[in-house]
Each structure stands twice: as structure tokens, then as C-alpha cells.
Design a protein around this motif. Sequence first.
Motif, PDB file in Angstrom:
ATOM      1  N   LYS A 195       0.828  -1.226   0.000  1.00 48.60           N
ATOM      2  CA  LYS A 195       0.000   0.000   0.000  1.00 48.60           C
ATOM      3  C   LYS A 195       0.851   1.260   0.000  1.00 48.60           C
ATOM      4  N   GLU A 196       2.146   1.115   0.289  1.00 47.88           N
ATOM      5  CA  GLU A 196       2.967   2.319   0.531  1.00 47.88           C
ATOM      6  C   GLU A 196       4.095   2.549  -0.480  1.00 47.88           C
ATOM      7  N   VAL A 197       4.413   1.528  -1.295  1.00 47.72           N
ATOM      8  CA  VAL A 197       5.602   1.672  -2.165  1.00 47.72           C
ATOM      9  C   VAL A 197       5.284   2.431  -3.458  1.00 47.72           C
ATOM     10  N   LEU A 198       6.274   3.137  -3.924  1.00 52.01           N
ATOM     11  CA  LEU A 198       6.151   3.831  -5.206  1.00 52.01           C
ATOM     12  C   LEU A 198       7.523   3.859  -5.883  1.00 52.01           C
ATOM     13  N   ALA A 199       7.577   3.269  -7.093  1.00 51.49           N
ATOM     14  CA  ALA A 199       8.824   3.291  -7.870  1.00 51.49           C
ATOM     15  C   ALA A 199       8.813   4.557  -8.722  1.00 51.49           C
ATOM     16  N   LEU A 200       9.806   5.405  -8.514  1.00 44.79           N
ATOM     17  CA  LEU A 200       9.864   6.700  -9.213  1.00 44.79           C
ATOM     18  C   LEU A 200      10.613   6.555 -10.536  1.00 44.79           C
ATOM     19  N   PRO A 201      10.382   7.474 -11.479  1.00 43.45           N
ATOM     20  CA  PRO A 201      11.168   7.430 -12.722  1.00 43.45           C
ATOM     21  C   PRO A 201      12.655   7.358 -12.375  1.00 43.45           C
ATOM     22  N   PHE A 202      13.356   6.427 -12.995  1.00 47.15           N
ATOM     23  CA  PHE A 202      14.760   6.197 -12.620  1.00 47.15           C
ATOM     24  C   PHE A 202      15.541   5.689 -13.813  1.00 47.15           C
ATOM     25  N   TYR A 203      16.302   6.591 -14.430  1.00 45.13           N
ATOM     26  CA  TYR A 203      17.173   6.221 -15.544  1.00 45.13           C
ATOM     27  C   TYR A 203      18.198   7.338 -15.730  1.00 45.13           C
ATOM     28  N   GLY A 204      19.289   6.992 -16.367  1.00 42.87           N
ATOM     29  CA  GLY A 204      20.415   7.910 -16.438  1.00 42.87           C
ATOM     30  C   GLY A 204      20.106   9.257 -17.071  1.00 42.87           C
ATOM     31  N   ASP A 205      19.210   9.279 -18.054  1.00 49.85           N
ATOM     32  CA  ASP A 205      18.932  10.528 -18.769  1.00 49.85           C
ATOM     33  C   ASP A 205      17.931  11.432 -18.056  1.00 49.85           C
ATOM     34  N   LEU A 206      17.463  11.035 -16.898  1.00 47.41           N
ATOM     35  CA  LEU A 206      16.502  11.874 -16.177  1.00 47.41           C
ATOM     36  C   LEU A 206      17.229  13.160 -15.735  1.00 47.41           C
ATOM     37  N   SER A 207      16.684  14.317 -16.134  1.00 51.06           N
ATOM     38  CA  SER A 207      17.412  15.563 -15.878  1.00 51.06           C
ATOM     39  C   SER A 207      17.216  16.027 -14.433  1.00 51.06           C
ATOM     40  N   ASP A 208      18.154  16.837 -13.970  1.00 55.93           N
ATOM     41  CA  ASP A 208      18.047  17.393 -12.610  1.00 55.93           C
ATOM     42  C   ASP A 208      16.741  18.145 -12.430  1.00 55.93           C
ATOM     43  N   SER A 209      16.356  18.906 -13.483  1.00 53.83           N
ATOM     44  CA  SER A 209      15.142  19.717 -13.311  1.00 53.83           C
ATOM     45  C   SER A 209      13.913  18.815 -13.245  1.00 53.83           C
ATOM     46  N   ASP A 210      13.904  17.709 -13.995  1.00 56.53           N
ATOM     47  CA  ASP A 210      12.762  16.791 -13.893  1.00 56.53           C
ATOM     48  C   ASP A 210      12.716  16.124 -12.511  1.00 56.53           C
ATOM     49  N   ILE A 211      13.885  15.785 -11.978  1.00 51.12           N
ATOM     50  CA  ILE A 211      13.907  15.170 -10.628  1.00 51.12           C
ATOM     51  C   ILE A 211      13.333  16.178  -9.618  1.00 51.12           C
ATOM     52  N   GLU A 212      13.733  17.428  -9.774  1.00 54.94           N
ATOM     53  CA  GLU A 212      13.247  18.449  -8.844  1.00 54.94           C
ATOM     54  C   GLU A 212      11.721  18.588  -8.946  1.00 54.94           C
ATOM     55  N   LYS A 213      11.215  18.546 -10.199  1.00 53.26           N
ATOM     56  CA  LYS A 213       9.761  18.675 -10.387  1.00 53.26           C
ATOM     57  C   LYS A 213       9.042  17.483  -9.761  1.00 53.26           C
ATOM     58  N   ILE A 214       9.567  16.292 -10.019  1.00 53.45           N
ATOM     59  CA  ILE A 214       8.936  15.080  -9.456  1.00 53.45           C
ATOM     60  C   ILE A 214       8.848  15.218  -7.932  1.00 53.45           C
ATOM     61  N   CYS A 215       9.935  15.648  -7.330  1.00 52.43           N
ATOM     62  CA  CYS A 215       9.963  15.736  -5.858  1.00 52.43           C
ATOM     63  C   CYS A 215       9.027  16.831  -5.360  1.00 52.43           C
ATOM     64  N   HIS A 216       8.951  17.936  -6.093  1.00 53.40           N
ATOM     65  CA  HIS A 216       8.000  19.019  -5.770  1.00 53.40           C
ATOM     66  C   HIS A 216       6.585  18.469  -5.708  1.00 53.40           C
ATOM     67  N   ILE A 217       6.257  17.689  -6.736  1.00 52.82           N
ATOM     68  CA  ILE A 217       4.888  17.160  -6.837  1.00 52.82           C
ATOM     69  C   ILE A 217       4.635  16.157  -5.708  1.00 52.82           C
ATOM     70  N   ILE A 218       5.627  15.320  -5.431  1.00 51.63           N
ATOM     71  CA  ILE A 218       5.465  14.348  -4.341  1.00 51.63           C
ATOM     72  C   ILE A 218       5.214  15.091  -3.029  1.00 51.63           C
ATOM     73  N   ILE A 219       6.018  16.094  -2.795  1.00 53.62           N
ATOM     74  CA  ILE A 219       5.926  16.804  -1.514  1.00 53.62           C
ATOM     75  C   ILE A 219       4.632  17.636  -1.443  1.00 53.62           C
ATOM     76  N   GLY A 220       4.045  17.906  -2.612  1.00 53.82           N
ATOM     77  CA  GLY A 220       2.744  18.571  -2.611  1.00 53.82           C
ATOM     78  C   GLY A 220       2.808  20.041  -2.949  1.00 53.82           C
ATOM     79  N   LYS A 221       3.928  20.468  -3.542  1.00 54.22           N
ATOM     80  CA  LYS A 221       4.058  21.892  -3.853  1.00 54.22           C
ATOM     81  C   LYS A 221       3.576  22.218  -5.263  1.00 54.22           C
ATOM     82  N   ASN A 222       3.346  21.179  -6.076  1.00 51.62           N
ATOM     83  CA  ASN A 222       2.859  21.426  -7.446  1.00 51.62           C
ATOM     84  C   ASN A 222       1.532  20.726  -7.662  1.00 51.62           C
ATOM     85  N   SER A 223       0.698  20.618  -6.646  1.00 54.36           N
ATOM     86  CA  SER A 223      -0.522  19.813  -6.792  1.00 54.36           C
ATOM     87  C   SER A 223      -1.592  20.576  -7.546  1.00 54.36           C
TER      88      SER A 223
END
Length: 378
Positions: A350-378
Motif C-alpha cells: 500500500k505504501e511503495v512507489l517506484a519513481l522514474p529512474f534512468y540515467g537521462d533523467l534531468s536534474d530539473s525533472d527530478i526536482e519537479k517530481i519531488c516538488h509534486i510528491i511533496i505537494g508543492k505542485n498539486s
Amino acid sequence: MSKLPAVSEPLFVTKPVLPDLNIYFEMLKEVWASSRLTNNGPKHSLLEANLKDTLKAKNISLFNNGTIALMIACQSLQLSGEVITTPFTFPATPHVLTWNNIKPLFCDIDPLTLNIDAERIESLITPQTKGILAVHVFGTPCDVVKIQEVADRYKLRVVYDAAHAFGVEIGGRGVGTYGDISMFSFHATKLFHTAEGGALTFNDENLKTRIDLLKNFGIKNEEEVAMPGINGKMNEIQAALGLALLGCIDAEKIKRKKVADAYRHYLGGIEGITIVFQELPDVTPSYQYFVIRISASTFGSSRDEVFDRLRMNNIYARKYFFPLCSNYPSYQHLPTANPVNLQVANNAAKEVLALPFYGDLSDSDIEKICHIIIGKNS
Ligand code: T4K
């Protein structure tokens, strides 16, 4: 973190590593020139030899996919009766037992590694139990020492589903050298892949002949069919892709380490979020998945709410592994599938989530993903 613009292209849980097309093309030209497309051709032999070294395996056999490889692992050991396994895995794991007419006995998992809880295996053993099928979930090695100890005491066979564990080593020893047989998946979504494909590694060289017969219909020679085998052969187009890709894996791992570090930077220390992917001392990691756990009560949003929020923003994280295998219609009737005895696994699912994970993932996309997870881009 301030509000960031949404991602423009969809972001998936993974993006296959691909070799330089020219390198692959050169290999394909050789395949074309040889007219040898499958049935133990030269590319297959070369890849088998290379992977034996890369995985530090004593013996290896390549396959057309990981699931058939696992089917043949059970066949080659003549497993029958009951086999103890984990419910927290991809459907292929218990399904392979069912296809071999073996009854899965589900064992709860360790809350930290999410692998089968080696301490609980013994309590499930009955006179019909013939083996343990454990999974190195997300590439984290199982408690291989404890599992072998229990197996030796009760004369059980040990098969590892190492689908996620390409390149994993424990103290410099290839993870595929533990137990009787290990299965690696070379599906497109894996760090190393052949589009579809897989391998078995094993220490007992006597198994090689049997495994190779089983993946080729049991055909010994033009006039002898030794056993009821199946078609599990890797073809030359797949093998050429694997050969072209082998040289790309180290660079991809370095990039994935940076992605993992960036995720840790944004998500580490956030109450209610646990990073499942941990680098362990003495273990060479697979960098296959980056998985987090979200505790709804502490974090304030459930895993499903975070998953939906990401989807609305074009980000396709995955609930690996939900639903839990023991809750599938095919297995929920089994006594060992009772959620009362699988509480750790049911909570994890009920609690696991596999996040996008590959070498070409850009820093800015990682930041956006984390923003959304944390709830700042909802
Ligand atoms: N044991 C375990 C523990 C396993 O995890 C697996 C497979 C097996 C056994 C069986 O091994 P194989 O027989 O597959 O060798 C994917 C994979 O298909 C599967 O191999 C893998 N585990 C599982 C964890 O993940 P799905 O159903 O999530 O695949 P799919 O098509 O939704 O792909 C996930 C994302 O990857 C897509 O959203 C986009 C991206 N993708 C996928 C493919 C196929 C691409 O970018 N390109 C592609 O070609 O199962």
C-alpha cells in the motif's frame, strides 16, 4: 523549493538504455551475413561467455525471457510439492511455480529490505516443502546466509529470482552464485537488457547440460530427444543487442547514481517518506529501481494520492508491487495467503512507489517530481 512548471513530455518509471545504433547495425550486418538467426549462434555464444564474466558466475545459460528461464530452473531441479516464496514480487514469480504444478507457500517479508523474511521461512516448512524461491527485490540481496542455513537443515533447494539484480555483488561475489540457481531478467526495462531475455546462473556444472536441453525441446541430437523441453532460446538479434549494450552499462550506472543522489537530496529527511533504495556496505548495487515508501498517517497524503498527483502531471510512477501476489484471485484462497500472516507485505504494497529512474533523467525533472510528491505542485 518554489512552484515549478509541469513536465512537457511524459516521464515513465524507466527508459531503456540503448546502444549506439551504428554499433548495433554493425553487429546485425554480421548476423545477416552469417544467415544464423537463432539456435546457439555465434552472438549467443559470445554474449553467454561475456555475461558469465560480468556476473562472476560459474555457469550460465541464456534465455528468451526471464520467466521461461525461471520455469526451467524449477524443471531442472525437478521441484515439486510446495515451495516457499514471497508475495511481494512481480506475478512471474508465483506463476512460475503454478505452471510447474507447485503450490506456493507465501512467507512475510522483512520491513526494511522488502525481501522474504528469512527468520520466518522455517515455520512454513511441511513434509511436502521442496524448495525456497526468494527474490532480490529491487536488487537488494536477500539474507542469503540465513536462507542457505535453513535450506541445508531441511534439504531444500534454493532458487533466486534475481530479475532486478544484474551486477549485484556481495563482498565481491556475484549474487548469482548463491543458492542452486539464480534467474536474471534482460527485459527492456532492466539495466542490462536484450529487449526480451534472461539467464540462469548456477554453481553445479552438471546442471548445464540439463538446462540447455530443457530450453531446446529436450533435443540431444538429430535422432534423440532426451526429455520434454520447451523453447527458451535467445536469438541472435537479441544477443547482438546485448553485446552492443554491455559497454554502456558502467556509464549508465554512474548516471543513475547521480539521479539517486538527487532524489535523496530532495526527499531525504521528509517525514513520512522512506527511501527503500539504500546503498549497503559490501554490496555492489544494481541501480535498477528507485523506490520510496509513503506513510499516509505521517506524510499527510497516501501513496495513491501521490501516485495520482504525479499522473496528473504527466509522471508515470509505478506501484511495484501492488496488488500483492497473495491477493490475486489465483492465490487468495491459499491458507498462507491470509493477510493476517502477511502484514508487513500487505502494508508495503500500500505504501511503495517506484519513481522514474534512468540515467537521462534531468536534474530539473527530478526536482519537479519531488516538488509534486511533496505537494508543492498539486
Ligand atoms: N521476476 C521479477 C521479480 C520481475 O520483476 C520480472 C519482470 C520477472 C520475474 C519476469 O522477467 P521477464 O520474463 O519480464 O524477463 C515490467 C517488465 O515487463 C517486467 O519485465 C518487469 N519484471 C516488471 C517489474 O516491469 P510492466 O508491466 O510494469 O511493464 P510496462 O510495459 O508497463 O513498462 C514499464 C514502463 O517502462 C512503461 O511505462 C514505459 C517503459 N518502457 C517499457 C517498455 C516495455 C519503455 O520505455 N520501453 C519499453 O520497451 O512490467
